[in-house]
Design a protein around this motif. Sequence first.
Motif, PDB file in Angstrom:
ATOM      1  N   PRO A 107       0.416  -1.037  -0.066  1.00 38.97           N
ATOM      2  CA  PRO A 107      -0.046   0.045   0.446  1.00 38.97           C
ATOM      3  C   PRO A 107       0.722   1.267   0.525  1.00 38.97           C
ATOM      4  O   PRO A 107       0.558   2.327  -0.233  1.00 38.97           O
ATOM      5  CB  PRO A 107      -1.456  -0.088   1.011  1.00 38.97           C
TER       6      PRO A 107
ATOM      7  N   TYR B   8       0.539   3.239  -3.088  1.00 41.01           N
ATOM      8  CA  TYR B   8      -1.126   4.187  -2.957  1.00 41.01           C
ATOM      9  C   TYR B   8      -0.777   5.429  -2.236  1.00 41.01           C
ATOM     10  O   TYR B   8      -0.484   6.663  -2.552  1.00 41.01           O
ATOM     11  CB  TYR B   8      -2.271   3.644  -2.486  1.00 41.01           C
ATOM     12  N   CYS B   9      -0.363   5.169  -1.018  1.00 44.14           N
ATOM     13  CA  CYS B   9       0.373   6.692   0.167  1.00 44.14           C
ATOM     14  C   CYS B   9       0.767   7.653  -0.820  1.00 44.14           C
ATOM     15  O   CYS B   9       1.262   8.252  -0.554  1.00 44.14           O
ATOM     16  CB  CYS B   9       0.851   5.275   0.862  1.00 44.14           C
TER      17      CYS B   9
ATOM     18  N   THR C 155       1.704   8.245  -3.395  1.00 43.09           N
ATOM     19  CA  THR C 155       0.978   9.281  -4.652  1.00 43.09           C
ATOM     20  C   THR C 155      -0.417  10.230  -4.003  1.00 43.09           C
ATOM     21  O   THR C 155      -0.380  11.687  -4.130  1.00 43.09           O
ATOM     22  CB  THR C 155       0.122   8.085  -6.051  1.00 43.09           C
ATOM     23  N   ARG C 156      -1.000   9.728  -3.525  1.00 46.47           N
ATOM     24  CA  ARG C 156      -1.930  10.853  -2.306  1.00 46.47           C
ATOM     25  C   ARG C 156      -1.453  11.888  -1.830  1.00 46.47           C
ATOM     26  O   ARG C 156      -1.685  12.772  -1.677  1.00 46.47           O
ATOM     27  CB  ARG C 156      -2.791   9.737  -1.578  1.00 46.47           C
ATOM     28  N   TRP C 157      -0.097  11.127  -0.936  1.00 47.27           N
ATOM     29  CA  TRP C 157       0.703  12.378  -0.209  1.00 47.27           C
ATOM     30  C   TRP C 157       0.884  13.234  -1.069  1.00 47.27           C
ATOM     31  O   TRP C 157       1.448  14.339  -0.508  1.00 47.27           O
ATOM     32  CB  TRP C 157       1.384  12.089   0.960  1.00 47.27           C
TER      33      TRP C 157
ATOM     34  N   ALA D 234      -5.734  12.324   1.216  1.00 48.91           N
ATOM     35  CA  ALA D 234      -4.363  12.178   2.217  1.00 48.91           C
ATOM     36  C   ALA D 234      -4.543  11.732   3.154  1.00 48.91           C
ATOM     37  O   ALA D 234      -3.852  10.475   2.855  1.00 48.91           O
ATOM     38  CB  ALA D 234      -4.077  13.824   2.530  1.00 48.91           C
TER      39      ALA D 234
ATOM     40  N   ALA E 204      -5.130   7.268   2.707  1.00 50.79           N
ATOM     41  CA  ALA E 204      -3.621   6.979   2.813  1.00 50.79           C
ATOM     42  C   ALA E 204      -2.458   6.882   3.821  1.00 50.79           C
ATOM     43  O   ALA E 204      -2.335   5.995   4.686  1.00 50.79           O
ATOM     44  CB  ALA E 204      -2.637   8.037   1.603  1.00 50.79           C
ATOM     45  N   THR E 205      -3.334   7.806   5.093  1.00 47.69           N
ATOM     46  CA  THR E 205      -2.953   7.798   6.561  1.00 47.69           C
ATOM     47  C   THR E 205      -3.880   6.343   6.583  1.00 47.69           C
ATOM     48  O   THR E 205      -3.103   6.115   7.515  1.00 47.69           O
ATOM     49  CB  THR E 205      -3.151   9.325   6.512  1.00 47.69           C
TER      50      THR E 205
ATOM     51  N   ALA F  76      -1.694   3.678   5.257  1.00 47.04           N
ATOM     52  CA  ALA F  76      -0.467   3.036   6.041  1.00 47.04           C
ATOM     53  C   ALA F  76      -0.561   2.916   7.977  1.00 47.04           C
ATOM     54  O   ALA F  76       0.298   2.296   8.585  1.00 47.04           O
ATOM     55  CB  ALA F  76       0.431   4.673   6.490  1.00 47.04           C
TER      56      ALA F  76
ATOM     57  N   GLU G 168      -3.349   0.792  -6.974  1.00 44.38           N
ATOM     58  CA  GLU G 168      -5.342  -0.050  -6.897  1.00 44.38           C
ATOM     59  C   GLU G 168      -5.043  -1.326  -6.707  1.00 44.38           C
ATOM     60  O   GLU G 168      -5.779  -2.244  -6.824  1.00 44.38           O
ATOM     61  CB  GLU G 168      -6.351   0.824  -7.043  1.00 44.38           C
TER      62      GLU G 168
END
Length: 342
Positions: A187, A190-191, A193-195, A223, A226-227, A230, A302
């Motif tokens: 993951p 993915y995290c 990219t979103r952060w 974000a 994503a958090t 994580a 994803e």
Amino acid sequence: MTTMTSGRPGRSAALWAALWALVYGALGVAWALGMPGFPWGSSDPDPDRALSILAGTGPRFGWWIAAFALPTAVTALALTRGSDSRLPLFLAWPIAALLILVVPDSRVMMGVAYTPLLLVAPVFGWGLGGATLADAWPWPVLNQLVCVLGGLLLAAAALAYGRRRRRASWFTPERGRRAVYVAVAVPLLYCATRWAWALGIPLGISREFLAQGQDDGMWLAGAYLATFGAFGGLLTLGLTQRWGEIFPRWLPVLRGRRVPPPLAVVPAGFVSIIVTVAGLTYIRWTVAGRFALDEWGAWLPECFWPIWGGALAVATVSYRLRRLGGRDGEPAAEVSPRRALP
């Protein structure tokens, strides 16, 4: 000669699975006869997005639901018998996989992820565009949870039915440890990219798309997700760490006590299902050509989620077997809470 030992819990799960199938089959008949509440097709709040694989169906599909429910109930009842026949397993596992992984879609994961935010939003006065729990969990999405429940009951019955005496398990502690590392690493793409988008960095997307998301606050929500992911990865480490078996000393009241296995197994198992389902939804959309290659950041991370979900499932089963003493359910050796404290 091996003997089949389904056990009382397995028999109970099989009976509940049979009851679930009969009730859901009756619902299918009722929908086909005109009762409102059919959860797909025009009743779906997102019909144009075709999130569900059953998005194109109508109420008359209820007859197929009833036809599917009958052999499901028969299979579940067959799992209550102490037989050496493997036929019930060959029928039960595909049905369970269909209910758990194919019927649901990515909205189950979105509902789970956004529920904590929706619960605390009123406390801090966050509007969230007027979104409520009812928006996150409309009946078509709740129905997917109902289907997952039926699949899990059938899977639990199949596991109990297929349990043999003293057979070496594939789910070893070493495999569980490697699976945890995979479940933590996957993951992170993915995290990242979103952060990055929340920080104004167009990682994997065009600047135009980035600006669009900045205007409507979409990247802040990304974000948050994503958090959330994580943090879930961090908790996954507990499946192989000491603090996943004994509560650490900085926890008041609970410090030094053994962690009940269901406290880790139930949420981890559920997350393994919803991330796999969400990943399969994105893969289905990718195959259908719904994404642009130059916007890979919006869909490629994803597509790896089924690996994440599969690894988390392996880690969860390995943890469960290690804590409960293996396939036969014998109690695991006791660990001294004092010695196990970090």
